[in-house]
Motif scaffolding. Structure first.
Motif, PDB file in Angstrom:
ATOM      1  N   MET A 180       0.843  -1.171   0.000  1.00 35.20           N
ATOM      2  CA  MET A 180       0.000   0.000   0.000  1.00 35.20           C
ATOM      3  C   MET A 180       0.897   1.246   0.000  1.00 35.20           C
ATOM      4  SD  MET A 180      -3.470   0.221   0.250  1.00 35.20           S
ATOM      5  CE  MET A 180      -4.190  -1.246   0.892  1.00 35.20           C
ATOM      6  N   ILE A 181       0.546   2.221  -0.845  1.00 37.33           N
ATOM      7  CA  ILE A 181       1.213   3.520  -0.798  1.00 37.33           C
ATOM      8  C   ILE A 181       0.150   4.610  -0.755  1.00 37.33           C
ATOM      9  CG2 ILE A 181       3.315   2.749  -1.979  1.00 37.33           C
ATOM     10  CD1 ILE A 181       2.295   4.189  -4.503  1.00 37.33           C
ATOM     11  N   TYR A 182       0.537   5.727  -0.180  1.00 28.39           N
ATOM     12  CA  TYR A 182      -0.344   6.881  -0.070  1.00 28.39           C
ATOM     13  C   TYR A 182       0.291   8.041  -0.828  1.00 28.39           C
ATOM     14  CZ  TYR A 182      -2.629   4.267   3.642  1.00 28.39           C
ATOM     15  OH  TYR A 182      -3.299   3.299   4.350  1.00 28.39           O
ATOM     16  N   ASP A 183      -0.500   8.683  -1.671  1.00 34.18           N
ATOM     17  CA  ASP A 183      -0.061   9.847  -2.430  1.00 34.18           C
ATOM     18  C   ASP A 183      -0.638  11.072  -1.731  1.00 34.18           C
ATOM     19  OD1 ASP A 183       0.542  11.782  -4.321  1.00 34.18           O
ATOM     20  OD2 ASP A 183      -0.320  10.692  -6.008  1.00 34.18           O
ATOM     21  N   HIS A 184       0.217  11.765  -0.983  1.00 35.38           N
ATOM     22  CA  HIS A 184      -0.175  12.930  -0.192  1.00 35.38           C
ATOM     23  C   HIS A 184       0.152  14.179  -1.000  1.00 35.38           C
ATOM     24  CE1 HIS A 184       0.541  16.163   2.747  1.00 35.38           C
ATOM     25  NE2 HIS A 184      -0.277  15.501   3.535  1.00 35.38           N
ATOM     26  N   ARG A 185      -0.866  14.972  -1.293  1.00 31.41           N
ATOM     27  CA  ARG A 185      -0.684  16.154  -2.136  1.00 31.41           C
ATOM     28  C   ARG A 185      -1.159  17.396  -1.404  1.00 31.41           C
ATOM     29  NH1 ARG A 185      -0.759  15.191  -8.000  1.00 31.41           N
ATOM     30  NH2 ARG A 185       0.108  13.106  -8.204  1.00 31.41           N
ATOM     31  N   THR A 186      -0.324  18.422  -1.437  1.00 28.30           N
ATOM     32  CA  THR A 186      -0.689  19.721  -0.872  1.00 28.30           C
ATOM     33  C   THR A 186      -0.629  20.750  -1.989  1.00 28.30           C
ATOM     34  OG1 THR A 186       0.279  19.116   1.262  1.00 28.30           O
ATOM     35  CG2 THR A 186      -0.123  21.463   0.865  1.00 28.30           C
ATOM     36  N   TYR A 187      -1.707  21.491  -2.150  1.00 30.53           N
ATOM     37  CA  TYR A 187      -1.785  22.535  -3.161  1.00 30.53           C
ATOM     38  C   TYR A 187      -1.990  23.871  -2.463  1.00 30.53           C
ATOM     39  CZ  TYR A 187      -2.484  18.839  -6.597  1.00 30.53           C
ATOM     40  OH  TYR A 187      -2.327  17.741  -7.384  1.00 30.53           O
ATOM     41  N   THR A 188      -1.368  24.905  -2.993  1.00 24.46           N
ATOM     42  CA  THR A 188      -1.527  26.250  -2.456  1.00 24.46           C
ATOM     43  C   THR A 188      -2.124  27.143  -3.527  1.00 24.46           C
ATOM     44  OG1 THR A 188       0.415  25.914  -1.050  1.00 24.46           O
ATOM     45  CG2 THR A 188      -0.333  28.182  -1.341  1.00 24.46           C
ATOM     46  N   CYS A 189      -3.155  27.870  -3.134  1.00 24.91           N
ATOM     47  CA  CYS A 189      -3.843  28.794  -4.045  1.00 24.91           C
ATOM     48  C   CYS A 189      -3.398  30.231  -3.769  1.00 24.91           C
ATOM     49  CB  CYS A 189      -5.354  28.718  -3.826  1.00 24.91           C
ATOM     50  SG  CYS A 189      -6.083  27.132  -4.274  1.00 24.91           S
ATOM     51  N   ARG A 190      -3.570  31.072  -4.786  1.00 23.57           N
ATOM     52  CA  ARG A 190      -3.349  32.506  -4.578  1.00 23.57           C
ATOM     53  C   ARG A 190      -4.309  32.970  -3.482  1.00 23.57           C
ATOM     54  NH1 ARG A 190      -5.024  35.766  -8.271  1.00 23.57           N
ATOM     55  NH2 ARG A 190      -6.118  34.278  -9.578  1.00 23.57           N
ATOM     56  N   PRO A 191      -3.859  33.863  -2.599  1.00 26.12           N
ATOM     57  CA  PRO A 191      -4.744  34.353  -1.545  1.00 26.12           C
ATOM     58  C   PRO A 191      -6.075  34.845  -2.115  1.00 26.12           C
ATOM     59  CG  PRO A 191      -2.518  35.097  -1.137  1.00 26.12           C
ATOM     60  CD  PRO A 191      -2.513  34.448  -2.507  1.00 26.12           C
ATOM     61  N   GLY A 192      -7.142  34.442  -1.442  1.00 28.05           N
ATOM     62  CA  GLY A 192      -8.480  34.861  -1.823  1.00 28.05           C
ATOM     63  C   GLY A 192      -9.132  34.040  -2.927  1.00 28.05           C
ATOM     64  N   THR A 193      -8.466  32.966  -3.397  1.00 33.19           N
ATOM     65  CA  THR A 193      -9.032  32.204  -4.515  1.00 33.19           C
ATOM     66  C   THR A 193      -9.369  30.756  -4.180  1.00 33.19           C
ATOM     67  OG1 THR A 193      -6.873  31.495  -5.391  1.00 33.19           O
ATOM     68  CG2 THR A 193      -7.737  33.624  -6.170  1.00 33.19           C
ATOM     69  N   ILE A 194      -9.115  30.304  -2.965  1.00 27.46           N
ATOM     70  CA  ILE A 194      -9.301  28.881  -2.660  1.00 27.46           C
ATOM     71  C   ILE A 194     -10.764  28.455  -2.830  1.00 27.46           C
ATOM     72  CG2 ILE A 194      -9.502  29.130  -0.153  1.00 27.46           C
ATOM     73  CD1 ILE A 194      -7.846  26.452  -0.015  1.00 27.46           C
ATOM     74  N   LYS A 195     -11.702  29.282  -2.424  1.00 25.61           N
ATOM     75  CA  LYS A 195     -13.114  28.914  -2.589  1.00 25.61           C
ATOM     76  C   LYS A 195     -13.488  28.820  -4.063  1.00 25.61           C
ATOM     77  CE  LYS A 195     -14.703  30.496   1.872  1.00 25.61           C
ATOM     78  NZ  LYS A 195     -15.555  31.406   2.625  1.00 25.61           N
ATOM     79  N   LYS A 196     -12.973  29.711  -4.877  1.00 20.74           N
ATOM     80  CA  LYS A 196     -13.224  29.648  -6.319  1.00 20.74           C
ATOM     81  C   LYS A 196     -12.614  28.386  -6.914  1.00 20.74           C
ATOM     82  CE  LYS A 196     -13.242  34.666  -6.931  1.00 20.74           C
ATOM     83  NZ  LYS A 196     -12.515  35.796  -7.532  1.00 20.74           N
ATOM     84  N   HIS A 197     -11.400  28.057  -6.475  1.00 17.64           N
ATOM     85  CA  HIS A 197     -10.748  26.858  -6.983  1.00 17.64           C
ATOM     86  C   HIS A 197     -11.518  25.598  -6.575  1.00 17.64           C
ATOM     87  CE1 HIS A 197      -7.739  24.048  -8.308  1.00 17.64           C
ATOM     88  NE2 HIS A 197      -7.763  23.506  -7.110  1.00 17.64           N
ATOM     89  N   MET A 198     -11.946  25.535  -5.322  1.00 20.78           N
ATOM     90  CA  MET A 198     -12.707  24.373  -4.849  1.00 20.78           C
ATOM     91  C   MET A 198     -14.007  24.220  -5.644  1.00 20.78           C
ATOM     92  SD  MET A 198     -11.270  22.585  -2.411  1.00 20.78           S
ATOM     93  CE  MET A 198      -9.699  22.793  -3.196  1.00 20.78           C
ATOM     94  N   LYS A 199     -14.667  25.310  -5.962  1.00 21.90           N
ATOM     95  CA  LYS A 199     -15.902  25.256  -6.752  1.00 21.90           C
ATOM     96  C   LYS A 199     -15.611  24.733  -8.162  1.00 21.90           C
ATOM     97  CE  LYS A 199     -20.294  26.313  -7.400  1.00 21.90           C
ATOM     98  NZ  LYS A 199     -21.283  25.361  -6.945  1.00 21.90           N
ATOM     99  N   LEU A 200     -14.546  25.221  -8.765  1.00 26.90           N
ATOM    100  CA  LEU A 200     -14.150  24.753 -10.095  1.00 26.90           C
ATOM    101  C   LEU A 200     -13.855  23.259 -10.075  1.00 26.90           C
ATOM    102  CD1 LEU A 200     -13.261  25.632 -13.045  1.00 26.90           C
ATOM    103  CD2 LEU A 200     -10.954  25.708 -12.100  1.00 26.90           C
TER     104      LEU A 200
END
Length: 105
Positions: A1-21
């Motif tokens: 078993m392997i786990y692919d752990h991913r962290t993404y950083t959005c431009r400030p103020g855009t994370i909600k827009k990105h999550m909706k997209l």
């Protein structure tokens, strides 16, 4: 078993827009190829412009096969184009994790 752990950083103020997209154009196609993630979560404290998701695979070959199929899917390619056009993401960090011997999860 392997786990692919991913962290993404959005431009400030855009994370909600990105999550909706992603919810509208990426979630279904990604889950269709990779299965459901172990977790998909926005950061509550610390870097609040980031989010994390973790996918589980049998091994590196399983990961490569599933990700190749996803990359070839026109629906995923369309999502990637929309995401690139929006320009919300500024950073991505991936880690492949392997469970330690005593972990029984």
């Amino acid at each position: 078993m392997i786990y692919d752990h991913r962290t993404y950083t959005c431009r400030p103020g855009t994370i909600k827009k990105h999550m909706k997209l992603y919810e509208e154009h990426g979630w279904d196609v990604q889950c269709r190829h990779l299965g459901n993630p172990v977790i998909y979560a926005a950061t509550e404290t610390g870097d609040v412009n980031s989010y994390v998701h973790v996918w589980v695979y049998e091994d590196a070959a399983d990961r490569a096969s599933k990700r190749a199929a996803m990359q070839a899917d026109p629906d995923w390619q369309a999502y990637l184009a929309k995401s690139a056009e929006a320009g919300y993401l500024v950073k991505q960090e991936n880690k492949i994790l392997t469970p330690v011997s005593f972990f029984k999860g």
